[in-house]
Design a protein around this motif. Structure first.
Motif, PDB file in Angstrom:
ATOM      1  N   TYR A   1       0.813  -1.218   0.000  1.00 44.52           N
ATOM      2  CA  TYR A   1       0.000   0.000   0.000  1.00 44.52           C
ATOM      3  C   TYR A   1       0.846   1.267   0.000  1.00 44.52           C
ATOM      4  N   LEU A   2       1.929   1.283   0.762  1.00 48.88           N
ATOM      5  CA  LEU A   2       2.733   2.494   0.854  1.00 48.88           C
ATOM      6  C   LEU A   2       3.299   2.905  -0.501  1.00 48.88           C
ATOM      7  N   ASP A   3       3.499   1.942  -1.386  1.00 44.30           N
ATOM      8  CA  ASP A   3       4.019   2.256  -2.718  1.00 44.30           C
ATOM      9  C   ASP A   3       2.984   2.957  -3.590  1.00 44.30           C
ATOM     10  N   THR A   4       1.706   2.898  -3.184  1.00 43.99           N
ATOM     11  CA  THR A   4       0.649   3.529  -3.979  1.00 43.99           C
ATOM     12  C   THR A   4       0.424   4.989  -3.605  1.00 43.99           C
ATOM     13  N   LEU A   5       1.072   5.469  -2.556  1.00 41.72           N
ATOM     14  CA  LEU A   5       0.838   6.827  -2.084  1.00 41.72           C
ATOM     15  C   LEU A   5       1.403   7.855  -3.062  1.00 41.72           C
ATOM     16  N   ASP A   6       0.670   8.923  -3.243  1.00 39.85           N
ATOM     17  CA  ASP A   6       1.113  10.009  -4.101  1.00 39.85           C
ATOM     18  C   ASP A   6       2.187  10.816  -3.362  1.00 39.85           C
ATOM     19  N   PRO A   7       3.406  10.872  -3.888  1.00 39.64           N
ATOM     20  CA  PRO A   7       4.455  11.634  -3.181  1.00 39.64           C
ATOM     21  C   PRO A   7       4.155  13.115  -3.088  1.00 39.64           C
ATOM     22  N   GLY A   8       3.255  13.618  -3.925  1.00 40.25           N
ATOM     23  CA  GLY A   8       2.901  15.031  -3.894  1.00 40.25           C
ATOM     24  C   GLY A   8       1.647  15.344  -3.114  1.00 40.25           C
ATOM     25  N   ARG A   9       1.160  14.409  -2.308  1.00 42.56           N
ATOM     26  CA  ARG A   9      -0.090  14.617  -1.581  1.00 42.56           C
ATOM     27  C   ARG A   9       0.034  15.806  -0.631  1.00 42.56           C
ATOM     28  N   ARG A  10      -1.029  16.610  -0.595  1.00 37.03           N
ATOM     29  CA  ARG A  10      -1.037  17.834   0.206  1.00 37.03           C
ATOM     30  C   ARG A  10      -2.388  17.970   0.908  1.00 37.03           C
ATOM     31  N   PRO A  11      -2.416  18.668   2.047  1.00 39.31           N
ATOM     32  CA  PRO A  11      -3.699  18.887   2.726  1.00 39.31           C
ATOM     33  C   PRO A  11      -4.655  19.715   1.875  1.00 39.31           C
ATOM     34  N   ALA A  12      -5.946  19.417   1.985  1.00 39.18           N
ATOM     35  CA  ALA A  12      -6.971  20.193   1.281  1.00 39.18           C
ATOM     36  C   ALA A  12      -7.123  21.559   1.935  1.00 39.18           C
ATOM     37  N   GLU A  13      -7.202  22.589   1.116  1.00 39.80           N
ATOM     38  CA  GLU A  13      -7.353  23.951   1.627  1.00 39.80           C
ATOM     39  C   GLU A  13      -8.776  24.167   2.161  1.00 39.80           C
ATOM     40  N   PRO A  14      -8.947  25.097   3.101  1.00 38.98           N
ATOM     41  CA  PRO A  14     -10.294  25.397   3.607  1.00 38.98           C
ATOM     42  C   PRO A  14     -11.197  25.874   2.470  1.00 38.98           C
ATOM     43  N   PRO A  15     -12.447  25.444   2.453  1.00 31.54           N
ATOM     44  CA  PRO A  15     -13.372  25.899   1.409  1.00 31.54           C
ATOM     45  C   PRO A  15     -13.724  27.375   1.586  1.00 31.54           C
ATOM     46  N   ALA A  16     -14.101  28.009   0.490  1.00 29.89           N
ATOM     47  CA  ALA A  16     -14.414  29.442   0.517  1.00 29.89           C
ATOM     48  C   ALA A  16     -15.554  29.757   1.471  1.00 29.89           C
ATOM     49  N   ARG A  17     -16.483  28.829   1.638  1.00 29.58           N
ATOM     50  CA  ARG A  17     -17.649  29.123   2.475  1.00 29.58           C
ATOM     51  C   ARG A  17     -17.257  29.393   3.928  1.00 29.58           C
ATOM     52  N   LEU A  18     -16.127  28.821   4.388  1.00 28.37           N
ATOM     53  CA  LEU A  18     -15.708  29.071   5.764  1.00 28.37           C
ATOM     54  C   LEU A  18     -15.323  30.532   5.958  1.00 28.37           C
ATOM     55  N   ARG A  19     -14.769  31.139   4.937  1.00 27.41           N
ATOM     56  CA  ARG A  19     -14.388  32.545   5.040  1.00 27.41           C
ATOM     57  C   ARG A  19     -15.611  33.460   5.054  1.00 27.41           C
ATOM     58  N   ARG A  20     -16.725  32.933   4.563  1.00 31.46           N
ATOM     59  CA  ARG A  20     -17.966  33.714   4.598  1.00 31.46           C
ATOM     60  C   ARG A  20     -18.685  33.569   5.935  1.00 31.46           C
ATOM     61  N   SER A  21     -18.371  32.504   6.678  1.00 29.66           N
ATOM     62  CA  SER A  21     -19.067  32.244   7.945  1.00 29.66           C
ATOM     63  C   SER A  21     -18.174  32.473   9.156  1.00 29.66           C
ATOM     64  N   GLY A  22     -16.981  33.002   8.917  1.00 28.35           N
ATOM     65  CA  GLY A  22     -16.066  33.225  10.019  1.00 28.35           C
ATOM     66  C   GLY A  22     -14.719  33.701   9.505  1.00 28.35           C
ATOM     67  N   ARG A  23     -13.712  33.506  10.306  1.00 30.99           N
ATOM     68  CA  ARG A  23     -12.354  33.965   9.979  1.00 30.99           C
ATOM     69  C   ARG A  23     -11.434  32.750   9.878  1.00 30.99           C
ATOM     70  N   VAL A  24     -10.666  32.696   8.806  1.00 32.08           N
ATOM     71  CA  VAL A  24      -9.707  31.607   8.601  1.00 32.08           C
ATOM     72  C   VAL A  24      -8.299  32.191   8.580  1.00 32.08           C
ATOM     73  N   VAL A  25      -7.434  31.650   9.421  1.00 33.22           N
ATOM     74  CA  VAL A  25      -6.035  32.082   9.481  1.00 33.22           C
ATOM     75  C   VAL A  25      -5.161  30.860   9.186  1.00 33.22           C
ATOM     76  N   VAL A  26      -4.204  31.019   8.288  1.00 23.61           N
ATOM     77  CA  VAL A  26      -3.300  29.922   7.931  1.00 23.61           C
ATOM     78  C   VAL A  26      -1.876  30.319   8.311  1.00 23.61           C
ATOM     79  N   SER A  27      -1.233  29.458   9.084  1.00 23.51           N
ATOM     80  CA  SER A  27       0.173  29.652   9.411  1.00 23.51           C
ATOM     81  C   SER A  27       0.928  28.381   9.037  1.00 23.51           C
ATOM     82  N   ARG A  28       2.233  28.428   9.155  1.00 23.27           N
ATOM     83  CA  ARG A  28       3.029  27.248   8.810  1.00 23.27           C
ATOM     84  C   ARG A  28       4.031  26.978   9.916  1.00 23.27           C
ATOM     85  N   GLU A  29       4.143  25.713  10.255  1.00 29.57           N
ATOM     86  CA  GLU A  29       5.098  25.263  11.256  1.00 29.57           C
ATOM     87  C   GLU A  29       5.906  24.128  10.647  1.00 29.57           C
ATOM     88  N   GLY A  30       7.180  24.386  10.380  1.00 25.28           N
ATOM     89  CA  GLY A  30       8.018  23.356   9.794  1.00 25.28           C
ATOM     90  C   GLY A  30       7.559  22.942   8.409  1.00 25.28           C
TER      91      GLY A  30
END
Length: 298
Positions: free
Chosen positions: A28-57
């Motif tokens: 199974y580990l060989d099937t993983l996409d080496p470029g996999r990335r977290p999904a970004e917050p959907p636009a609707r969240l920014r309409r219903s509140g505040r979204v802040v993105v930071s980076r750690e490491g």
């Protein structure tokens, strides 16, 4: 069980076929996409509140503050993904409804993943983010929530943190990383998404030399005595179901306040199917706990 949950579970036998087939492979580990990335917050969240993105490491940390906010309530969310896959779009459905139910500001931690990183890297990032939230000005209550592998990480964090969380919310948590329960062989016939070989390979890669028997990594081997009030949601079509039942029994015997809520037709992380009565009921339970544990006004 509701008709909508039964129909959704049936549809998953089609939609989750690629996941099921990949997890059935020993490589199974060989099937993983080496470029996999977290999904970004959907636009609707920014309409219903505040979204802040930071980076750690190099990894993103997302903070969502809903417009209808409960003062002082902070919630750390640890997304699942078998310890090898990042946050997906469906996680944002769960995060959004957690915020609606509780009014909490939610910090979503994207932690280092196997096979590129091991358990020590993961736990170091999670612990550092938790300590930041605990020290944040105005934090009066601090919850931890997670699904699947994130649920396992949430349990471990709750038991080692210097400041114990005020509550845990676990959605279909992976409570035995070694998957040794013999009931899995029977349960797998009705699970539309999970299979043992791939999950076990991911867990072994993550644990590394520490091994799957390390009680600091595997909730099946911890003493649950120190757990805070905990809601544990599990579906009857999930191969993790019997481990959830066993964990709840151990917690009860130890006097830990763990409440197991089951959905007989529910599949893995069924709460993500927000259109079903079972999912709505789950988030209502979470909201009720938030209100019940709210500090009295002075």
């Amino acid at each position: 069980m509701s008709v909508s949950m039964t129909l959704t579970a049936g549809a998953m036998w089609v939609s989750a076929r690629p996941i099921r087939r990949a997890l059935a492979r020993d490589d199974y580990l060989d099937t993983l996409d080496p470029g996999r990335r977290p999904a970004e917050p959907p636009a609707r969240l920014r309409r219903s509140g505040r979204v802040v993105v930071s980076r750690e490491g190099g990894l993103p940390v997302y903070r969502y503050e809903p417009a209808a906010r409960t003062p002082g309530l902070e919630l750390m969310y640890l997304p699942g993904g078998g310890l090898v896959n990042p946050l997906v779009a469906e996680h944002w459905w769960i995060i959004e409804r957690l915020a609606r139910a509780t009014g909490a500001a939610i910090t979503v931690v994207c932690y280092p993943l196997a096979p590129d990183h091991g358990a020590d890297d993961t736990l170091a990032v999670i612990d550092a983010q938790y300590e930041r939230l605990a020290a944040r000005a105005g934090t009066s209550r601090l919850w931890v929530a997670g699904d699947s592998a994130g649920g396992a990480l949430a349990v471990g964090l709750a038991l080692r943190a210097s400041r114990r969380p005020d509550a845990l919310v676990l959605f279909s948590p992976w409570l035995d990383l070694a998957l040794e329960n013999p009931a899995i062989a029977r349960r797998v016939r009705c699970d539309p998404s999970l299979r043992v070989p791939g999950l076990r390979a991911g867990a072994a890669a993550w644990a590394g030399e520490r091994g799957l028997g390390d009680p600091a990594l595997d909730p099946a081997r911890v003493d649950p005595t120190g757990l805070p009030p905990t809601l544990l949601f599990q579906g009857g079509r999930d191969i993790f179901f019997d481990d959830a039942v066993a964990f709840a029994r151990r917690a009860d015997a130890a006097g830990a306040p763990v409440r197991l809520i089951t959905a007989p037709a529910g599949f893995h992380v069924y709460v993500g199917a927000f259109w079903t009565p079972e999912s709505r009921s789950a988030f209502a339970e979470v909201g009720a706990l938030a209100r019940a544990t709210q500090p009295a006004m002075t």
